[in-house]
Write an enzyme that holds these catalytic residues in place. Structure first.
Site, PDB file in Angstrom:
ATOM      1  N   ASP A   9      66.943  15.987  18.228  1.00 17.83           N
ATOM      2  CA  ASP A   9      67.782  17.101  18.486  1.00 17.83           C
ATOM      3  C   ASP A   9      67.254  18.225  18.960  1.00 17.83           C
ATOM      4  O   ASP A   9      65.923  18.477  18.937  1.00 17.83           O
ATOM      5  CB  ASP A   9      68.359  17.685  17.071  1.00 17.83           C
ATOM      6  CG  ASP A   9      69.380  16.869  16.358  1.00 17.83           C
ATOM      7  OD1 ASP A   9      70.061  16.011  16.941  1.00 17.83           O
ATOM      8  OD2 ASP A   9      69.599  17.317  15.173  1.00 17.83           O
TER       9      ASP A   9
ATOM     10  N   ARG B 173      71.636  13.030  25.113  1.00 15.30           N
ATOM     11  CA  ARG B 173      72.795  13.728  24.439  1.00 15.30           C
ATOM     12  C   ARG B 173      72.924  15.209  25.237  1.00 15.30           C
ATOM     13  O   ARG B 173      72.445  16.039  24.947  1.00 15.30           O
ATOM     14  CB  ARG B 173      72.817  13.909  22.916  1.00 15.30           C
ATOM     15  CG  ARG B 173      74.210  14.772  22.360  1.00 15.30           C
ATOM     16  CD  ARG B 173      73.666  15.024  21.040  1.00 15.30           C
ATOM     17  NE  ARG B 173      73.545  14.303  20.193  1.00 15.30           N
ATOM     18  CZ  ARG B 173      72.730  14.335  19.041  1.00 15.30           C
ATOM     19  NH1 ARG B 173      72.079  15.657  18.853  1.00 15.30           N
ATOM     20  NH2 ARG B 173      72.351  13.599  18.067  1.00 15.30           N
TER      21      ARG B 173
HETATM   22  P1  FDA Z   1      83.423  24.621  22.000  1.00 13.15           P
HETATM   23  O1  FDA Z   1      82.643  25.564  21.210  1.00 13.15           O
HETATM   24  O2  FDA Z   1      84.058  25.202  23.319  1.00 13.15           O
HETATM   25  O3  FDA Z   1      84.597  24.202  21.458  1.00 13.15           O
HETATM   26  C1  FDA Z   1      85.930  23.390  21.664  1.00 13.15           C
HETATM   27  C2  FDA Z   1      86.768  23.004  20.655  1.00 13.15           C
HETATM   28  O4  FDA Z   1      86.193  22.023  19.865  1.00 13.15           O
HETATM   29  C3  FDA Z   1      87.289  24.178  19.900  1.00 13.15           C
HETATM   30  O5  FDA Z   1      88.362  24.842  20.513  1.00 13.15           O
HETATM   31  C4  FDA Z   1      87.702  23.449  18.600  1.00 13.15           C
HETATM   32  O6  FDA Z   1      88.909  22.817  18.613  1.00 13.15           O
HETATM   33  C5  FDA Z   1      86.437  22.573  18.362  1.00 13.15           C
HETATM   34  N1  FDA Z   1      85.376  22.793  17.637  1.00 13.15           N
HETATM   35  C6  FDA Z   1      84.190  23.265  18.282  1.00 13.15           C
HETATM   36  N2  FDA Z   1      83.419  23.530  17.021  1.00 13.15           N
HETATM   37  C7  FDA Z   1      84.128  23.372  16.101  1.00 13.15           C
HETATM   38  C8  FDA Z   1      83.759  23.768  14.851  1.00 13.15           C
HETATM   39  N3  FDA Z   1      82.554  24.252  14.456  1.00 13.15           N
HETATM   40  N4  FDA Z   1      84.636  23.629  13.833  1.00 13.15           N
HETATM   41  C9  FDA Z   1      85.907  23.208  14.135  1.00 13.15           C
HETATM   42  N5  FDA Z   1      86.268  22.945  15.590  1.00 13.15           N
HETATM   43  C10 FDA Z   1      85.430  23.017  16.362  1.00 13.15           C
HETATM   44  N6  FDA Z   1      73.645  21.937  19.710  1.00 13.15           N
HETATM   45  C11 FDA Z   1      72.416  22.100  19.892  1.00 13.15           C
HETATM   46  O7  FDA Z   1      71.953  23.288  20.275  1.00 13.15           O
HETATM   47  N7  FDA Z   1      71.601  20.971  19.598  1.00 13.15           N
HETATM   48  C12 FDA Z   1      71.743  20.003  19.309  1.00 13.15           C
HETATM   49  O8  FDA Z   1      70.901  18.948  19.198  1.00 13.15           O
HETATM   50  C13 FDA Z   1      73.136  19.623  19.055  1.00 13.15           C
HETATM   51  N8  FDA Z   1      73.410  18.578  18.651  1.00 13.15           N
HETATM   52  C14 FDA Z   1      74.821  17.952  18.613  1.00 13.15           C
HETATM   53  C15 FDA Z   1      75.240  16.903  18.233  1.00 13.15           C
HETATM   54  C16 FDA Z   1      76.689  16.834  18.383  1.00 13.15           C
HETATM   55  C17 FDA Z   1      77.155  15.138  18.216  1.00 13.15           C
HETATM   56  C18 FDA Z   1      77.653  17.438  18.562  1.00 13.15           C
HETATM   57  C19 FDA Z   1      79.293  17.261  18.977  1.00 13.15           C
HETATM   58  C20 FDA Z   1      77.207  18.750  18.886  1.00 13.15           C
HETATM   59  C21 FDA Z   1      75.868  18.922  18.786  1.00 13.15           C
HETATM   60  N9  FDA Z   1      75.387  20.419  19.010  1.00 13.15           N
HETATM   61  C22 FDA Z   1      74.115  20.763  19.225  1.00 13.15           C
HETATM   62  C23 FDA Z   1      76.380  21.476  18.806  1.00 13.15           C
HETATM   63  C24 FDA Z   1      76.777  21.963  20.392  1.00 13.15           C
HETATM   64  O9  FDA Z   1      75.801  22.473  21.100  1.00 13.15           O
HETATM   65  C25 FDA Z   1      78.076  22.959  20.106  1.00 13.15           C
HETATM   66  O10 FDA Z   1      77.542  24.239  19.524  1.00 13.15           O
HETATM   67  C26 FDA Z   1      79.313  22.549  19.452  1.00 13.15           C
HETATM   68  O11 FDA Z   1      79.287  20.972  19.717  1.00 13.15           O
HETATM   69  C27 FDA Z   1      80.677  23.446  19.685  1.00 13.15           C
HETATM   70  O12 FDA Z   1      80.718  23.183  21.055  1.00 13.15           O
HETATM   71  P2  FDA Z   1      81.722  22.201  21.803  1.00 13.15           P
HETATM   72  O13 FDA Z   1      81.366  21.418  22.921  1.00 13.15           O
HETATM   73  O14 FDA Z   1      82.500  21.146  20.837  1.00 13.15           O
HETATM   74  O15 FDA Z   1      82.957  23.375  22.644  1.00 13.15           O
END
Ligand code: FDA
Length: 296
Positions: A122, A173
């Protein structure tokens, strides 16, 4: 709040806190996490298991954290789960002894290699970006294909890191990034992060190296699906990755459309910092928390 010790101690020890954590955390034990993984696998969705904990301060803690991962790798094999593991370097001693951390993580990757599995490092705050990328390269050199890392689209350096890693065949990732970073090194505007994410995602999709697109952003996911169709690329080149407890509807829909989907399943008693990051990235989650606190 995520760094507040008093709030953390209260939350992690109270039954109310544990109940609230179940929104994003699969349970407190290895057994609970494995049961959650089995349930997710039954839906045709792969898993990455994360034993929660970060910023450990002594070697004993680091070794104990690693032992959970060794057990997970064995259990995944014995139960025939479609799962790998995700590891945080600060949980393995990176903050006080980088050499120890590398030796411990090397042990986990060697074990995964024997078991035919895979370890994802991660990505944490930017103080560790270079160290994490560098360690991934060295471990990949020893156990090719058994280790990959995470790149964060909010960092300016990520395009260079992506080219550097896929150039060596290292699996990435791609996520947006979950830590607070200064404007000097990271995009401050969400629109810029999203744009960079999309650009990097298309780059990775055509890199020839299998990558994970980790996001719940439906617009971005749709643009990926359209990109794959327009360019007649095989769906097997990548997988979507999402977090346990977030957009299960979307996870299932994509899996039913034939896309690879992997759910990241965190578990364990040290859930507070992870939980706070999930709250911080979506204000609606704070409302959910408040409603549940009032109800209890
Ligand atoms: P964004 O934040 O723009 O959200 C888009 C939409 O997704 C929202 O409108 C909502 O519908 C939904 N959503 C997003 N987050 C949500 C929440 N917490 N609760 C409910 N709904 C939510 N980061 C990092 O810095 N280091 C890492 O190693 C990882 N590893 C990782 C693994 C995996 C499998 C995922 C999916 C994410 C990570 N992350 C991470 C976290 C990542 O950086 C980020 O903070 C979150 O995924 C939220 O961003 P989105 O891309 O989902 O988009």
């Amino acid at each position: 709040m995520s760094r507040n010790r008093i709030a953390r101690t209260w939350a992690e020890r109270s039954s109310v806190g544990r109940r609230l954590s179940s929104r994003f955390v699969a349970g407190m034990t290895v057994e609970a996490a494995l049961r959650a993984a089995e349930a997710v696998n039954r839906e045709g969705i792969a898993v990455s298991l994360d034993s929660l904990g970060e910023g450990v301060t002594d070697a004993g803690q680091a070794h104990r954290s690693a032992s959970v991962y060794h057990r997970l790798i064995d259990e995944i094999g014995q139960r025939g789960l479609n799962a790998n593991v995700s590891v945080k370097l600060s949980q393995m001693g990176m903050e006080f002894d980088p050499e120890l951390a590398e030796a411990i993580v090397a042990g986990i990757v060697a074990h995964a290699d024997e078991a035919g599995n895979f370890v994802r490092l991660d990505m944490e705050g930017s103080a560790y970006t270079e160290a994490t990328v560098g360690m991934t390269e060295r471990l990949h050199g020893r156990w090719p294909g058994r280790v990959g890392t995470v790149l964060q689209a909010y960092l300016h350096r990520t395009a260079d890191d992506a080219a550097r890693l896929v150039g060596q065949g290292i699996r990435i990732r791609l996520c947006k990034g979950a830590y607070q970073e200064p404007a000097a090194i990271a995009f401050a505007e969400k629109a810029d992060v999203d744009e960079n994410y999309t650009r990097l995602m298309f780059y990775l999709a055509t890199s020839g190296v299998f990558c994970g697109m980790a996001t719940h952003d439906e617009a971005i996911i749709q643009s990926m699906c359209a990109f794959i169709e327009e360019n007649e690329l095989p769906k097997s080149l990548f997988e979507f990755q999402m977090l346990y407890g977030v957009r299960r509807d979307l996870q299932r829909r994509l899996a039913s459309q034939g896309y690879g989907v992997r759910v990241y399943i965190p578990f364990g008693a040290e859930w507070y910092p992870y939980f706070m990051r999930r709250l911080a990235e979506r204000p609606a989650n704070v409302l959910f928390l408040a409603k549940n606190l009032l109800r209890s």
